[in-house]
Design a protein around this motif. Structure first.
Motif, PDB file in Angstrom:
ATOM      1  N   UNK A   1      -8.710 -11.869   5.243  1.00 40.80           N
ATOM      2  CA  UNK A   1      -7.343 -12.348   5.451  1.00 40.80           C
ATOM      3  C   UNK A   1      -7.417 -13.649   6.242  1.00 40.80           C
ATOM      4  N   UNK A   2      -6.879 -14.734   5.656  1.00 50.84           N
ATOM      5  CA  UNK A   2      -6.902 -16.047   6.298  1.00 50.84           C
ATOM      6  C   UNK A   2      -5.475 -16.496   6.559  1.00 50.84           C
ATOM      7  N   UNK A   3      -5.159 -16.766   7.818  1.00 41.72           N
ATOM      8  CA  UNK A   3      -3.792 -17.092   8.216  1.00 41.72           C
ATOM      9  C   UNK A   3      -3.616 -18.599   8.361  1.00 41.72           C
ATOM     10  N   UNK A   4      -2.346 -19.023   8.328  1.00 41.99           N
ATOM     11  CA  UNK A   4      -2.036 -20.446   8.486  1.00 41.99           C
ATOM     12  C   UNK A   4      -1.868 -20.847   9.944  1.00 41.99           C
TER      13      UNK A   4
ATOM     14  N   UNK B   1      -8.756   1.681   9.364  1.00 38.38           N
ATOM     15  CA  UNK B   1      -7.468   0.988   9.237  1.00 38.38           C
ATOM     16  C   UNK B   1      -7.423  -0.226  10.160  1.00 38.38           C
ATOM     17  N   UNK B   2      -8.495  -1.013  10.126  1.00 42.34           N
ATOM     18  CA  UNK B   2      -8.582  -2.144  11.050  1.00 42.34           C
ATOM     19  C   UNK B   2      -9.332  -3.310  10.450  1.00 42.34           C
TER      20      UNK B   2
ATOM     21  N   UNK C   1      -9.972   2.684  -6.067  1.00 43.00           N
ATOM     22  CA  UNK C   1      -9.541   1.320  -5.754  1.00 43.00           C
ATOM     23  C   UNK C   1      -8.089   1.319  -5.282  1.00 43.00           C
ATOM     24  N   UNK C   2      -7.243   2.084  -5.964  1.00 40.22           N
ATOM     25  CA  UNK C   2      -5.835   2.173  -5.549  1.00 40.22           C
ATOM     26  C   UNK C   2      -5.718   2.795  -4.161  1.00 40.22           C
ATOM     27  N   UNK C   3      -6.566   3.784  -3.863  1.00 33.62           N
ATOM     28  CA  UNK C   3      -6.556   4.391  -2.525  1.00 33.62           C
ATOM     29  C   UNK C   3      -6.934   3.370  -1.468  1.00 33.62           C
ATOM     30  N   UNK C   4      -7.932   2.551  -1.760  1.00 34.15           N
ATOM     31  CA  UNK C   4      -8.342   1.523  -0.791  1.00 34.15           C
ATOM     32  C   UNK C   4      -7.204   0.541  -0.542  1.00 34.15           C
ATOM     33  N   UNK C   5      -6.460   0.184  -1.591  1.00 33.17           N
ATOM     34  CA  UNK C   5      -5.323  -0.721  -1.422  1.00 33.17           C
ATOM     35  C   UNK C   5      -4.267  -0.102  -0.518  1.00 33.17           C
ATOM     36  N   UNK C   6      -4.003   1.190  -0.695  1.00 33.08           N
ATOM     37  CA  UNK C   6      -3.012   1.851   0.153  1.00 33.08           C
ATOM     38  C   UNK C   6      -3.477   1.942   1.601  1.00 33.08           C
ATOM     39  N   UNK C   7      -4.762   2.079   1.822  1.00 29.71           N
ATOM     40  CA  UNK C   7      -5.265   2.115   3.196  1.00 29.71           C
ATOM     41  C   UNK C   7      -5.244   0.729   3.840  1.00 29.71           C
TER      42      UNK C   7
ATOM     43  N   UNK D   1      -1.955  -0.757   6.114  1.00 27.79           N
ATOM     44  CA  UNK D   1      -1.754  -0.725   7.568  1.00 27.79           C
ATOM     45  C   UNK D   1      -1.949  -2.106   8.179  1.00 27.79           C
ATOM     46  N   UNK D   2      -3.075  -2.750   7.879  1.00 27.38           N
ATOM     47  CA  UNK D   2      -3.346  -4.062   8.467  1.00 27.38           C
ATOM     48  C   UNK D   2      -2.549  -5.170   7.787  1.00 27.38           C
ATOM     49  N   UNK D   3      -2.354  -5.069   6.486  1.00 28.97           N
ATOM     50  CA  UNK D   3      -1.567  -6.095   5.789  1.00 28.97           C
ATOM     51  C   UNK D   3      -0.124  -6.113   6.284  1.00 28.97           C
ATOM     52  N   UNK D   4       0.439  -4.934   6.524  1.00 38.11           N
ATOM     53  CA  UNK D   4       1.810  -4.896   7.042  1.00 38.11           C
ATOM     54  C   UNK D   4       1.874  -5.446   8.449  1.00 38.11           C
ATOM     55  N   UNK D   5       0.853  -5.195   9.262  1.00 41.15           N
ATOM     56  CA  UNK D   5       0.810  -5.759  10.609  1.00 41.15           C
ATOM     57  C   UNK D   5       0.711  -7.282  10.566  1.00 41.15           C
ATOM     58  N   UNK D   6       0.022  -7.789   9.559  1.00 41.70           N
ATOM     59  CA  UNK D   6      -0.112  -9.240   9.402  1.00 41.70           C
ATOM     60  C   UNK D   6       1.098  -9.877   8.746  1.00 41.70           C
ATOM     61  N   UNK D   7       2.093  -9.056   8.392  1.00 38.40           N
ATOM     62  CA  UNK D   7       3.342  -9.591   7.879  1.00 38.40           C
ATOM     63  C   UNK D   7       3.498  -9.525   6.384  1.00 38.40           C
ATOM     64  N   UNK D   8       2.540  -8.874   5.691  1.00 41.52           N
ATOM     65  CA  UNK D   8       2.611  -8.798   4.238  1.00 41.52           C
ATOM     66  C   UNK D   8       3.681  -7.789   3.797  1.00 41.52           C
TER      67      UNK D   8
END
Length: 397
Positions: free
Chosen positions: A175-178, A353-354, A381-387, A390-397
């Motif tokens: 994940x690369x942020x601006x 989840x980190x 693969x779908x399970x990994x996306x759901x896990x 947690x971090x994607x939502x914290x990053x604002x996704x």
């Protein structure tokens, strides 16, 4: 703690809300859940250890640091007095485990709040509210999604021919942020979104784990084992599938066998419970027991790691297969993370989840999936996306 003598004091303070927002430095150390836990900042001392006894050696190092100071603990509860935040490597023989003693700590439990500091008391930090990046770009880590499905298929083939019963494969995403990612901002986001998980921050490893490897308090040990994952409509019903029950049974029996090495009494429940989180649901088994005098939280963590929930079954074979198939280091992902105090009390989760901050704008996210004979690469693969949610939502996704 310095080689020269000092005084470590723990004192009661007025009860604090918004603990996750109070670190005055981005050099933040944390173990938080339901608004309680420990928040540290700064460093008095740190050490890294490599090898099969890394956690025990780190615990001995911490004990030596404590002996160099005078302790005045008015609080006298697990987590008061001198503490070290700990983040263990998944493969301690290869990667570093980190112990950090903070300059100051805020603690909070059901009885109130306290502060621990060396020599002179710092001001009690006021809550600060930080902003994060506006945009985050996600790119594959070591493997593309298509390649990772191939890794799962490889492991299923090995299981089918009888090489092993289960292996937990991890997937990484960059994940690369601006704008810079402040770990305090991530902490605040994670505690708000996943309050029932244990939110951790140690040496740039930040996340919110649902899995408590152990809690050791005054000789009593507790562990919560998670394995078997579903999401979406009907998740609870699907958790009772043979595949999920098999995966969970391996993890629970692995944890119990490890705990038997360091306990003098152990209680095992008959059936797993359901743990429902915002993004996924798990099968969960809670184990309780007692340890002998002198056994520390690091001793228990060292005996338990890696459980089948993050390694596989049989453990030694599964970890070798993981190394061969993944072809990269996990670092401290899926290792024990938490804290230990001067009396050996402590809490450790599994660092799930980190992600690991690699520079001020880049964090490597991780997710793992238990692969057994009935595993479907596309579903894993779908399970990994759901896990990763947690971090994607914290990053604002």
């Amino acid at each position: 703690m310095h080689s020269t003598a000092g005084v470590v004091r723990s004192q009661h303070i007025a009860d604090l809300a918004e603990l996750a927002l109070r670190a005055p430095s981005a050099q933040v150390l944390a173990w938080l859940r339901h608004g309680r836990g420990l928040l540290g900042w700064g460093e008095v001392a740190r050490a890294t250890f490599t090898g099969p006894d890394a956690l025990r050696e780190g615990s001995a190092w911490f004990s030596d640091q404590v002996r160099r100071v005078t302790v005045e603990d008015d609080v006298r509860r697990p987590g008061s007095g001198p503490i070290a935040f700990v983040s263990g490597a998944f493969t301690p023989e290869r990667d570093e485990s980190v112990f950090v003693i903070p300059s100051a700590v805020l603690g909070r439990d059901e009885f109130g709040s306290w502060m621990t500091y060396l020599d002179e008391p710092p001001a009690i930090p006021e809550p600060i509210r930080l902003t994060g990046p506006e945009h985050v770009t996600y790119t594959p880590g070591a493997h593309t999604p298509e390649q990772w499905r191939g890794l799962v298929a490889d492991v299923v083939e090995r299981i089918t021919r009888g090489d092993l019963d289960k292996a937990v494969l991890s997937r990484d995403v960059l994940a690369t942020a601006d704008a810079p990612i402040d770990p305090r901002w991530l902490l605040a986001r994670l505690t708000a979104l996943y309050d029932s998980c244990w939110t951790y921050s140690v040496d740039g490893l930040v996340g919110a784990t649902p899995e408590l490897l152990l809690r050791l308090s005054d000789g009593h040990v507790y562990s919560r084992v998670l394995a078997g994952t579903e999401w979406g409509d009907g998740a609870v019903e699907r958790l009772r599938s043979p595949k999920n029950l098999e995966e969970h049974a391996y993890a629970a029996s692995s944890a119990a066998a490890a705990l038997e090495k360091v306990t003098i009494r152990l209680d095992l429940p008959g059936e797993p419970k359901i743990l429902a989180l915002p993004n996924v649901s798990h099968l969960a088994t809670e184990i309780r027991g007692d340890v002998a005098d002198g056994v520390t939280a690091c001793d228990v963590a060292a005996a338990m790691h890696p459980t089948a929930a993050v390694g596989g079954t049989p453990t030694e074979i599964a970890c070798r297969v993981i190394s061969e198939v993944e072809g990269r280091s996990r670092g401290r992902y899926a290792g024990p993370v938490g804290w230990i105090d001067a009396h050996g009390n402590g809490e450790f989760g599994i660092a799930l989840r980190g992600g690991q901050l690699e520079d001020e704008r880049t964090i490597r996210l991780y997710a793992g999936c238990g692969v057994v004979a009935g595993s479907d690469p596309a579903v894993e693969l779908a399970e990994s996306e759901n896990k990763l949610v947690a971090m994607k939502s914290a990053l604002g996704d």
